[in-house]
Enzyme design. Structure first.
Site, PDB file in Angstrom:
ATOM      1  N   CYS A 129       0.826  -1.210   0.000  1.00 56.75           N
ATOM      2  CA  CYS A 129       0.000   0.000   0.000  1.00 56.75           C
ATOM      3  C   CYS A 129       0.868   1.272   0.000  1.00 56.75           C
ATOM      4  O   CYS A 129       1.499   1.570  -0.996  1.00 56.75           O
ATOM      5  CB  CYS A 129      -0.983  -0.030   1.173  1.00 56.75           C
TER       6      CYS A 129
ATOM      7  N   HIS B  27      -3.814  -5.069   0.363  1.00 58.55           N
ATOM      8  CA  HIS B  27      -3.292  -5.557   1.653  1.00 58.55           C
ATOM      9  C   HIS B  27      -3.311  -7.083   1.705  1.00 58.55           C
ATOM     10  O   HIS B  27      -4.357  -7.670   1.960  1.00 58.55           O
ATOM     11  CB  HIS B  27      -4.133  -4.992   2.803  1.00 58.55           C
TER      12      HIS B  27
ATOM     13  N   GLU C 197      -2.204  -8.909   3.947  1.00 59.47           N
ATOM     14  CA  GLU C 197      -2.291  -9.388   5.333  1.00 59.47           C
ATOM     15  C   GLU C 197      -3.713  -9.518   5.849  1.00 59.47           C
ATOM     16  O   GLU C 197      -3.942 -10.160   6.861  1.00 59.47           O
ATOM     17  CB  GLU C 197      -1.489  -8.466   6.267  1.00 59.47           C
TER      18      GLU C 197
END
Ligand code: XMP
Length: 509
Positions: A79, A167, A169
């Site tokens: 990001c 993202h 994660e």
């Protein structure tokens, strides 16, 4: 040498999540604020740049010097990290005019790229950015795009540098774990040797070296962190560890005896201190929640000190501090004003001059549980709901008396036992009961009553920072309410708290 991944934090709400994902791959990682980049020695296998609330176009945005990193070792920008690696090296980043928050799908994926191995067509990713990369320097190659975001992921040719706008994660990026695995295992070459048992082995070794024949004192609370810290220290130094478990009279029903018993079964050298009277005497007549907390904190330290000073030649104070507390105190913006000082044990008098040993300060909460499990601590101890240090004192609204403690212990016991008996306990992150400072009218038999109201609370959460109320089955609530009113004298009304956090908190005080 423990190999590791370094995560440079630019202040994103997701930074800790990146670290937890890396740890889930059994690779050790550390989070460092972008303004204090650690030395890149041989143990560092790769670096991840986190997201950030900043735009790279802001004058005040973070501008770390990556000379020791970029092009020299594997690097992954996420990001903001992706935008920084574009913007700062000749690309262009603009405010985007299409919506780039939430779900998107990777319509294009470069299947030959090592980062994208195993990621299926149309894989769902999670976007959360207001800027977009519109131009890349020549050596940058796009490796994934969505319908709205052309540069969803790229690689820098001739380097092991990769970046992605989304993202990986977060849970909603369905193949994020695969992408992180590709980066960490295939590209960084990490050997995935960070396991609970390897942690136990290396920590016990280093505790042995650090502590030698020194004596350590540790406060146990019955909670997961202090228990696991105690067992680790005990493995390292045996009976040179003395644990102190204080009964402040504000624990759950039978809690003190049960927990003390299980500690003794684990072989811990533990002193139980019955300080119920001291706590209740000092709390008499006090209604203000913060004053209650302060009194409890103070009396705890006094009680703990009095016991600790009886141990001859003690040199160390053990603490169950975990990694999120450590990150908090060195975060991008410095320690936050909301740091939960009341969650910590506090301090000991200066004249004891104890050094502090914190065997869990590298672990996240879920890792503490896994380490506990690897050491054979019983699942019933490890799976316990969090319980606040001031205990029932902050669940009895208003002033505290022994009678109110007795009532609340009974009510709480019926609720918690009910959750356990109905296989609901593990579905709930935390549950408890508040004793309200109001009486309400009721009717029992032919008589009108005027008795106490209790509020049941059960929440789902991952870390207590945000929480939602749990939709417990009506039948269960009906049964518990009935049991409470029939069995606990002094209570004639039960309500269920249906507030989320925010805007409410989990505890009422
Ligand atoms: P709140 O009420 O702030 O609670 O939503 C979040 C989590 O923190 C616990 N809590 C405390 N724990 N001392 C503690 O050790 C305290 O004073 C305290 N106040 C709240 C609460 O039980 C929940 O898990």
């Amino acid at each position: 040498m423990q190999e590791k991944i370094i995560i440079l934090d630019f202040g994103s709400q997701y930074t800790q999540l990146i670290a937890r994902r890396v740890r889930e791959i059994n690779v050790y990682c550390e989070i460092h604020p972008y303004h204090s980049i650690p030395e890149m020695d041989e143990s560092v296998k790769g670096v991840i740049l986190s997201g950030s609330p900043y735009s790279v176009r802001d004058e005040k945005s973070p501008k770390p010097n990556l000379d020791q990193i970029k092009g020299k070792m594997p690097l992954l920008g996420v990001c903001f990290g992706a935008q920084y690696l574009a913007h700062n090296y000749g690309g262009e980043v603009k405010a985007s005019n299409t919506r780039e928050y939430g779900r998107a799908n990777l319509g294009f994926i470069d299947k030959d790229n090592e980062l994208m191995t195993g990621v299926p067509d149309d894989s769902q990713v999670w976007m959360s950015h207001g800027d977009t990369i519109v131009n890349l320097p020549d050596s940058y190659k796009i490796i994934a795009s969505t319908a709205d975001v052309n540069v969803a992921a790229y690689k820098i040719e001739g380097e092991t540098t990769y970046a992605m706008q989304f993202h990986p994660e977060v849970y909603h990026s369905t193949d994020g774990a695969t992408i992180l695995h590709n980066f960490i295992v295939s590209i960084c070459g990490c050997s995935q040797d960070w396991t609970p048992s390897s942690f136990v082995e290396s920590t016990v070794d280093s505790l042995k070296k650090k502590l030698g024949d020194d004596k350590v004192v540790l406060g146990l609370s019955g909670g997961v962190d202090s228990t696991v810290a105690g067992v680790l220290l005990h493995k390292a130094i045996g009976d040179n560890l003395t644990c102190i478990f204080v009964d402040n009279g504000l624990l759950r029903k039978n809690e003190y005896d049960n927990v003390l018993d299980s500690y003794k079964h684990m072989g811990l050298n533990v002193i139980g201190v019955d300080a119920k009277k001291a706590f209740l005497d000092e709390l008499a007549g006090v209604s203000d929640p913060e004053t209650k907390r302060k009194i409890i904190g103070r009396v705890f330290i006094e009680t703990f000190d009095a016991e600790a000073s009886k141990i001859n030649g003690v040199k160390w104070l053990g603490q169950g501090t975990i990694y999120p507390d450590v990150i908090e105190s060195v975060s991008v913006n410095g320690p936050s004003a909301t740091i939960k000082s009341h969650h910590n044990v506090g301090g000991l008098p200066d004249d004891m001059e104890l050094k502090v040993v914190e065997p869990l300060n590298l672990l996240f909460k879920d890792e503490v549980r896994r380490v506990g499990k690897a050491m054979g601590i019983s699942p019933s101890l490890l799976g316990r709901h969090p319980f606040p240090g001031p205990g029932l004192a902050i669940r009895i609204l208003g002033d505290i008396t022994q009678e109110k403690v007795d009532i609340l212990q009974e009510v709480d016991h019926i609720f918690i036992q009910g959750l356990k008996d109905n296989d609901l306990y593990d579905e709930v992150w935390q549950a408890g009961v508040m004793l309200l400072p109001v009486n309400s009218v009721g009717v029992m038999g032919d008589e009108r009553t005027y008795e106490k109201v209790v509020a049941l609370r059960a929440v789902s959460s991952t870390d207590g920072m945000t929480a939602d109320w749990v939709h417990l089955p009506y039948e269960f609530l009906a049964k518990v309410s009935n049991d409470i009113i029939n069995k606990v004298k002094g209570v004639n009304r039960v309500v269920y708290d249906i507030s989320s956090k925010p805007p409410a908190t989990i505890e009422w005080e």
